[in-house]
Design a protein around this motif. Structure first.
Motif, short mmCIF file in Angstrom:
data_model
loop_
_atom_site.label_atom_id
_atom_site.label_comp_id
_atom_site.label_asym_id
_atom_site.label_seq_id
_atom_site.Cartn_x
_atom_site.Cartn_y
_atom_site.Cartn_z
N MET A 285 0.84 -1.20 0.00
CA MET A 285 0.00 0.00 0.00
C MET A 285 0.87 1.25 0.00
SD MET A 285 -2.65 1.14 2.94
CE MET A 285 -1.60 2.21 3.91
N ALA A 286 0.64 2.13 -0.95
CA ALA A 286 1.46 3.36 -1.00
C ALA A 286 0.75 4.47 -0.25
CB ALA A 286 1.70 3.76 -2.44
N GLN A 287 1.53 5.17 0.57
CA GLN A 287 1.03 6.32 1.32
C GLN A 287 0.66 7.43 0.32
OE1 GLN A 287 1.53 5.31 4.55
NE2 GLN A 287 0.03 6.86 5.14
N ALA A 288 -0.48 8.08 0.52
CA ALA A 288 -0.82 9.18 -0.38
C ALA A 288 0.06 10.39 -0.06
CB ALA A 288 -2.29 9.53 -0.22
N SER A 289 0.40 11.17 -1.06
CA SER A 289 1.23 12.35 -0.87
C SER A 289 0.44 13.45 -0.16
CB SER A 289 1.68 12.88 -2.22
OG SER A 289 0.55 13.37 -2.91
N ALA A 290 1.14 14.48 0.30
CA ALA A 290 0.49 15.63 0.95
C ALA A 290 -0.55 16.24 0.01
CB ALA A 290 1.53 16.65 1.36
N LEU A 291 -0.16 16.37 -1.27
CA LEU A 291 -1.08 16.97 -2.25
C LEU A 291 -2.37 16.15 -2.38
CD1 LEU A 291 -1.79 18.82 -4.69
CD2 LEU A 291 -0.58 17.15 -6.12
N LEU A 292 -2.22 14.83 -2.53
CA LEU A 292 -3.41 14.00 -2.68
C LEU A 292 -4.26 14.05 -1.41
CD1 LEU A 292 -2.45 10.75 -4.63
CD2 LEU A 292 -3.95 12.59 -5.35
N ASN A 293 -3.60 14.10 -0.26
CA ASN A 293 -4.37 14.19 0.99
C ASN A 293 -5.21 15.45 1.05
OD1 ASN A 293 -4.08 11.81 2.55
ND2 ASN A 293 -1.91 12.31 2.81
N ILE A 294 -4.65 16.55 0.56
CA ILE A 294 -5.41 17.82 0.54
C ILE A 294 -6.63 17.67 -0.39
CG2 ILE A 294 -5.31 20.18 -0.34
CD1 ILE A 294 -2.31 20.15 0.61
N MET A 295 -6.39 17.08 -1.57
CA MET A 295 -7.48 16.93 -2.54
C MET A 295 -8.55 15.98 -1.98
SD MET A 295 -5.00 16.81 -5.89
CE MET A 295 -6.19 16.38 -7.15
N MET A 296 -8.11 14.92 -1.30
CA MET A 296 -9.08 13.96 -0.73
C MET A 296 -9.86 14.60 0.43
SD MET A 296 -7.31 10.20 -1.00
CE MET A 296 -5.82 10.52 -0.07
N ASP A 297 -9.18 15.40 1.25
CA ASP A 297 -9.88 16.09 2.35
C ASP A 297 -10.96 17.01 1.80
OD1 ASP A 297 -8.36 14.90 4.23
OD2 ASP A 297 -7.10 16.65 4.70
N ALA A 298 -10.59 17.74 0.75
CA ALA A 298 -11.56 18.66 0.14
C ALA A 298 -12.77 17.86 -0.36
CB ALA A 298 -10.91 19.42 -1.02
N ALA A 299 -12.51 16.74 -1.03
CA ALA A 299 -13.61 15.92 -1.58
C ALA A 299 -14.50 15.39 -0.45
CB ALA A 299 -13.04 14.77 -2.40
N ARG A 300 -13.87 14.94 0.63
CA ARG A 300 -14.68 14.39 1.74
C ARG A 300 -15.55 15.46 2.37
NH1 ARG A 300 -10.26 11.05 3.12
NH2 ARG A 300 -10.67 8.94 2.35
#
Ligand code: IPD
Ligand code: CA
Ligand code: CA
Length: 264
Positions: A1-16
């Motif tokens: 399992m690959a850890q999501a990058s800081a950028l992807l985490n920001i985009m995922m937080d926004a989506a959630r």
């Protein structure tokens, strides 16, 4: 399992965060279905509210980036090399009819290339994500397109042009060409999810004409990072919203050939 990058985490937080609002509003739409006025105005407000939440979160974390937004158009940032491409609610017709199949789509473009993408399906709590050269994931599972090689085994997704859009006759010609060769064709109503389901190996191919960049920017990257192909009707490996033909590496060229035959 690959850890999501800081950028992807920001985009995922926004989506959630935007999804929490969409979920509440979806519950309301189910009630409004039975009212005389119907939920149309309410849904267009829900759409805009989700977009505002996405912009707010992303602007705070990545100040200066520009936006291409379905509801508000292009917004220039002070950083000309980055822009987020966003569809706050992909699958509006489904949402309006209380059909639980829709998504939020966010892509990041850097110097004209899509480098990150997130598509979130709030009804199934499925978060699709990809970063260029780093693979695609569904929640924490790495995604790979299907290995089906025969059209006879393939399930193909598509979009049917609706009222006010061009290409009705052409769509029927293409469908007529394709259906005798494939296991089945599906029209579920969210282009972003169509691409993600292809990346997840649920579908084997997908085509659609006359859509918009925000429908497909994130999903196309997710398909490619899952090992699939996304191109146009000339065989060019490009993301052209005028015509998207996608699939696993075996099915995509066969689908392309059938589409070109239909139009010959
Ligand atoms: C639509 C969906 C649908 C596709 C349409 C799009 P919207 O987006 O992606 O699957 O067939 O062409 O317009 O309007 O629900 O955001
Ligand atoms: Ca859309
Ligand atoms: Ca939309």
């Amino acid at each position: 399992m690959a850890q999501a990058s800081a950028l992807l985490n920001i985009m995922m937080d926004a989506a959630r965060k935007a999804a929490r609002k969409l979920n509440r509003d979806f519950g309301e739409v189910e009630n409004l279905q039975v009212s005389k006025k119907g939920p149309a105005d309410f849904v267009s407000a829900a759409d805009k509210a989700a977009e505002r939440i996405l912009v707010e979160v992303l602007e705070e974390k990545r100040p200066g980036y520009g936006f291409l937004l379905e509801e508000s158009g292009a917004v220039k940032g002070t950083d000309p090399s980055h822009r987020f491409i966003i569809d706050p609610l992909d699958g509006t017709t489904n949402f309006l009819h209380a059909i639980p199949h829709f998504s939020i789509s966010i892509a990041l473009e850097r110097e004209g290339e899509i480098v990150a993408g997130v598509v979130y399906d709030p009804m199934r709590d499925e978060m699709f994500r990809a970063e260029r050269f780093k693979g695609a994931f569904l929640n924490d599972r790495r995604l790979e397109v299907s290995s089906r090689a025969l059209m006879a085994d393939a399930v193909i997704a598509t979009g049917i042009p609706h009222m006010g859009r061009p290409g009705h006759a052409r769509f029927l010609k293409e469908l007529h060409r394709i259906t005798p060769h494939v296991a089945s064709v599906r029209r579920f109503g969210s282009a972003a999810l169509d691409l993600c389901w292809l990346a997840a190996g649920r579908y084997d191919g997908y085509w659609e004409r006359n859509i918009q960049l925000w429908d497909v920017a994130a999903g196309a990257l997710i398909v490619r990072e899952a090992g699939g192909l996304v191109g146009d009707d000339t065989g060019e490996n490009t993301i052209d919203p005028a015509i998207i033909i996608a699939g696993n590496a075996q099915i995509q060229p066969q689908l392309l050939a059938l589409i070109n035959k239909a139009n010959a």
